[in-house]
Design a protein around this motif. Structure first.
Motif, PDB file in Angstrom:
ATOM      1  N   HIS A   1     -14.218   9.244   8.524  1.00  0.00           N
ATOM      2  CA  HIS A   1     -14.458   9.023   9.958  1.00  0.00           C
ATOM      3  C   HIS A   1     -13.500   7.968  10.491  1.00  0.00           C
ATOM      4  N   THR A   2     -13.321   6.886   9.732  1.00  0.00           N
ATOM      5  CA  THR A   2     -12.443   5.813  10.171  1.00  0.00           C
ATOM      6  C   THR A   2     -11.003   6.286  10.263  1.00  0.00           C
ATOM      7  N   LEU A   3     -10.560   7.110   9.319  1.00  0.00           N
ATOM      8  CA  LEU A   3      -9.232   7.698   9.393  1.00  0.00           C
ATOM      9  C   LEU A   3      -9.050   8.466  10.701  1.00  0.00           C
TER      10      LEU A   3
ATOM     11  N   ALA B   1      -2.678   8.912   6.528  1.00  0.00           N
ATOM     12  CA  ALA B   1      -3.222   9.075   5.182  1.00  0.00           C
ATOM     13  C   ALA B   1      -2.318   8.473   4.118  1.00  0.00           C
ATOM     14  N   THR B   2      -1.007   8.503   4.339  1.00  0.00           N
ATOM     15  CA  THR B   2      -0.076   8.100   3.283  1.00  0.00           C
ATOM     16  C   THR B   2       0.554   6.732   3.503  1.00  0.00           C
ATOM     17  N   GLU B   3       0.849   6.385   4.757  1.00  0.00           N
ATOM     18  CA  GLU B   3       1.539   5.127   5.047  1.00  0.00           C
ATOM     19  C   GLU B   3       0.705   4.139   5.844  1.00  0.00           C
TER      20      GLU B   3
ATOM     21  N   LYS C   1      -6.860   8.922  16.358  1.00  0.00           N
ATOM     22  CA  LYS C   1      -7.174   9.154  17.764  1.00  0.00           C
ATOM     23  C   LYS C   1      -6.849   7.946  18.641  1.00  0.00           C
ATOM     24  N   TYR C   2      -7.214   6.749  18.190  1.00  0.00           N
ATOM     25  CA  TYR C   2      -7.123   5.574  19.054  1.00  0.00           C
ATOM     26  C   TYR C   2      -5.935   4.655  18.755  1.00  0.00           C
ATOM     27  N   PHE C   3      -5.379   4.724  17.546  1.00  0.00           N
ATOM     28  CA  PHE C   3      -4.280   3.832  17.176  1.00  0.00           C
ATOM     29  C   PHE C   3      -3.140   4.604  16.506  1.00  0.00           C
TER      30      PHE C   3
ATOM     31  N   SER D   1      -2.732   3.354   5.377  1.00  0.00           N
ATOM     32  CA  SER D   1      -4.062   3.186   4.780  1.00  0.00           C
ATOM     33  C   SER D   1      -4.716   1.855   5.133  1.00  0.00           C
ATOM     34  N   ALA D   2      -3.925   0.828   5.486  1.00  0.00           N
ATOM     35  CA  ALA D   2      -4.515  -0.456   5.868  1.00  0.00           C
ATOM     36  C   ALA D   2      -5.369  -0.329   7.117  1.00  0.00           C
ATOM     37  N   GLY D   3      -5.161   0.736   7.883  1.00  0.00           N
ATOM     38  CA  GLY D   3      -5.927   0.925   9.096  1.00  0.00           C
ATOM     39  C   GLY D   3      -7.306   1.519   8.894  1.00  0.00           C
ATOM     40  N   TRP D   4      -7.532   2.195   7.769  1.00  0.00           N
ATOM     41  CA  TRP D   4      -8.819   2.877   7.605  1.00  0.00           C
ATOM     42  C   TRP D   4      -9.434   2.711   6.211  1.00  0.00           C
ATOM     43  N   LEU D   5      -8.662   2.232   5.257  1.00  0.00           N
ATOM     44  CA  LEU D   5      -9.141   2.082   3.884  1.00  0.00           C
ATOM     45  C   LEU D   5      -8.842   0.658   3.431  1.00  0.00           C
ATOM     46  N   TRP D   6      -7.734   0.480   2.765  1.00  0.00           N
ATOM     47  CA  TRP D   6      -7.166  -0.822   2.422  1.00  0.00           C
ATOM     48  C   TRP D   6      -5.683  -0.566   2.160  1.00  0.00           C
ATOM     49  N   PRO D   7      -4.847  -1.612   2.124  1.00  0.00           N
ATOM     50  CA  PRO D   7      -3.412  -1.371   1.934  1.00  0.00           C
ATOM     51  C   PRO D   7      -3.117  -0.738   0.579  1.00  0.00           C
ATOM     52  N   VAL D   8      -2.423   0.390   0.621  1.00  0.00           N
ATOM     53  CA  VAL D   8      -2.057   1.121  -0.589  1.00  0.00           C
ATOM     54  C   VAL D   8      -0.564   1.419  -0.543  1.00  0.00           C
ATOM     55  N   ASP D   9       0.129   1.143  -1.619  1.00  0.00           N
ATOM     56  CA  ASP D   9       1.547   1.461  -1.720  1.00  0.00           C
ATOM     57  C   ASP D   9       1.721   2.813  -2.401  1.00  0.00           C
TER      58      ASP D   9
END
Length: 245
Positions: A116-118, A24-26, A123-125, A28-36
């Motif tokens: 859901h993507t998070l 959720a915090t580091e 679970k998988y990555f 985010s590129a995996g499920w949302l978009w890159p966020v600093d």
């Protein structure tokens, strides 16, 4: 007119609170978009927000204020469940200034898809950083039936979530994936090292778009991963352009 809103989404996730909090915090590129995010209370959050809650691995929140009464708040509350699982309560609250009903419905549906993507990432990555790319369809993908055409081209018109599909993309070859999310306006595909998310924003006055999240190979090397993501984005963009003429 303006409308205050509050969207609450709760789910069980196959992963520990530490894994959920990290994603959720580091991650985010995996499920949302890159966020600093500055990883501390009072730190800088996305889009000019500030971190208003920081209690790893149980709570994270950010908040921002703007003009004319605008505000936006995101909250993640994570609790431990048996057998290495977690419970996530996510709350998004804020203000909508125009087209209130349509934008609220869009926000609700997007929230369900992103959350859901998070869960899929955890679970998988778990613990893997992703390379990210975004693709917007051409003007023709704003038509009312645009996402249905995408579904048909992907071969998922008559399948349900959990089924596997294969599509050939020029420059990438065969993409073999599981349909991990399927709704009227959204499609999620997951492979062994990637997730592809299709957004039917044609339903909300825009065009079809997609995001690409790559977890395999050189994705751990930021420069190499970004180059791979750009290559994939170009290939998928050409596919969407061809689909809509």
């Amino acid at each position: 007119m303006t409308r205050e809103f509050k969207i609450v989404h709760e789910q069980q996730i196959d992963g520990t609170p530490e894994q959920v909090f990290a994603a959720a915090t580091e991650g985010s590129a995996g499920w949302l978009w890159p966020v600093d995010i500055e990883l501390k209370l009072g730190g800088a959050g996305p889009f000019g927000s500030s971190v208003t809650a920081w209690d790893p691995p149980h709570r994270y929140a950010n908040h921002m204020d703007g003009e004319n009464g605008f505000y936006n708040t995101l909250e993640f509350e994570i609790s431990e469940r048996p057998d290495g699982k977690s419970w996530l309560r996510y709350v998004h609250s804020g203000v909508i200034f125009e087209d209130e009903e349509n934008q609220y419905e869009a926000a609700q549906q997007h929230t369900a898809f992103y959350q859901h993507t998070l869960a899929q990432v955890v679970k998988y990555f778990p613990g893997r950083q992703a390379s990210f790319a975004e693709v917007q369809g051409p003007e023709g993908s704003g038509a009312a039936d645009a996402l249905q055409r995408v579904k048909a081209a992907l071969g998922i018109s008559d399948v349900e979530a959990g089924h596997r599909v294969s599509v050939t993309i020029d420059g990438l070859g065969h993409v073999d994936a599981e349909v991990d999310y399927l709704a009227e306006n959204f499609v999620g595909l997951r492979t062994e090292d990637a997730m592809y998310r299709f957004f039917g924003r044609n339903a909300f006055g825009s065009v079809v778009g997609m995001t690409i999240h790559l977890f395999g190979g050189d994705a751990s090397d930021e420069a190499a991963g970004d180059e791979i993501a750009r290559t994939e984005a170009a290939a998928w963009g050409a596919w969407l352009n061809g689909l809509f003429g």
